[in-house]
Design an enzyme around this catalytic site. Structure first.
Site, PDB file in Angstrom:
ATOM      1  CG  ASP A 209     -56.994 -63.536  54.682  1.00 37.75           C
ATOM      2  OD1 ASP A 209     -57.686 -63.283  55.678  1.00 37.75           O
ATOM      3  OD2 ASP A 209     -56.337 -62.660  54.073  1.00 37.75           O
ATOM      4  CG  ASP A 211     -59.467 -61.830  60.125  1.00 37.20           C
ATOM      5  OD1 ASP A 211     -58.483 -61.182  59.731  1.00 37.20           O
ATOM      6  OD2 ASP A 211     -59.975 -61.672  61.237  1.00 37.20           O
TER       7      ASP A 211
END
Length: 289
Positions: A209, A211
């Site tokens: 991802d 973040d």
């Protein structure tokens, strides 16, 4: 010198086709029980040991992983080289979910963990300026590219305490002010303990991802992480499968000095050392004690 490779990671890593003489073994340590039993076997003639960091079924939170027991157990099994495979968030646009980052540096933002085998009764200070083994990191990068993965070399990993993910303010701070490239919750104190145990150590961080700093992406969720981890499991196994050919033999002495980290680290005079602590250090520091 022969190599015994230890892999610390999740369930997608230890489910390995071609592992011969596979056996889940329990290793008792003076630091308590390990995260789980350790899967030992041989892959393409290479002795291997797979340790589920969070335990099968993911039962240990990042703070509660028994890091000291895990590293001690691998050392007792004769492991010489440790590859850590773990999920991470990315602070860089070019490090996209699904990419692998070969970590070179760490920033430690943990605060609730036992970070050393040493302490009162036997004080030691290891050098940690270069916390990963360049030889192992190079092999991991080569194995990843051979597996068809996009690999970034030389990243800085920020280890946060967790278990909550970052706030937006923290995410921007780590990215902009600290200059970190990826963020995770598990590679420290693991890397520090591996150095104290004189094990070569490298990290393969799998980006799941962005973040929460990225304006084009929502805040990270467990569902996002699991989805990417699932799709990356085969890539991780493909990387590991290529390591035996790359790490079949090992220099008698590690060029990075990982296997001699304790040569000048212990400060406590022999007469002042605590016998009880020395007994616990038999595997980790037996070479110098």
């Amino acid at each position: 010198m022969s190599t015994r490779l230890g892999i610390i990671g999740g369930s997608g890593i230890y489910d390995m086709d071609g592992l011969e003489d596979a056996d889940w073994v329990q290793v008792d340590t003076p630091w308590g029980p390990t995260s789980d039993r350790i899967l030992t076997g041989t892959l393409d003639g290479q002795p291997m040991a797979f340790l589920p960091r969070h335990g099968r079924g993911h039962v240990h939170a990042p703070t509660d992983v028994p890091y000291r027991a895990n590293i001690d157990a691998l050392k007792r099994l004769g492991v010489t080289d440790v590859i850590s495979v773990s999920a991470c968030g990315s602070f860089r646009e070019e490090m996209v979910p699904g990419d692998f980052v070969i970590v070179e540096q760490f920033i430690d933002r943990t605060f609730a963990r036992q970070t050393s085998f040493f302490g009162s009764g036997c004080v030691a200070h290891i050098s940690f300026a270069h916390p990963t083994c360049a030889r192992l990191s190079k092999a991991a990068a080569e194995a990843g590219r051979a597996a068809g993965v996009t690999v970034h070399e030389g990243g800085t990993y920020l280890a946060m305490e967790g278990p909550q993910f970052s706030t937006y303010a923290e995410s921007r701070l780590y990215r902009e002010a600290f200059g970190a490239d990826v963020i995770g919750m598990t590679n420290l104190p693991e890397a520090k303990l591996a150095r104290e145990a004189e094990l070569c150590y490298a990290t393969v961080a799998m980006v799941t991802d962005y973040d929460c700093w990225h304006p084009g992406h929502d805040a990270v969720t467990v569902a996002d992480v699991v989805r990417v981890l699932t799709s990356n499991a085969e890539n991780a196994r493909a990387l590991v499968r290529r390591l035996p050919d790359l790490l079949g033999t090992r220099p008698e002495i590690c060029p990075e000095g990982c296997d001699r980290a304790l040569d000048h680290a212990i400060l406590t005079a022999p007469a002042a050392r605590d016998p009880a602590l020395l007994a616990r250090l038999d595997a980790v520091a037996g070479r110098v004690l």
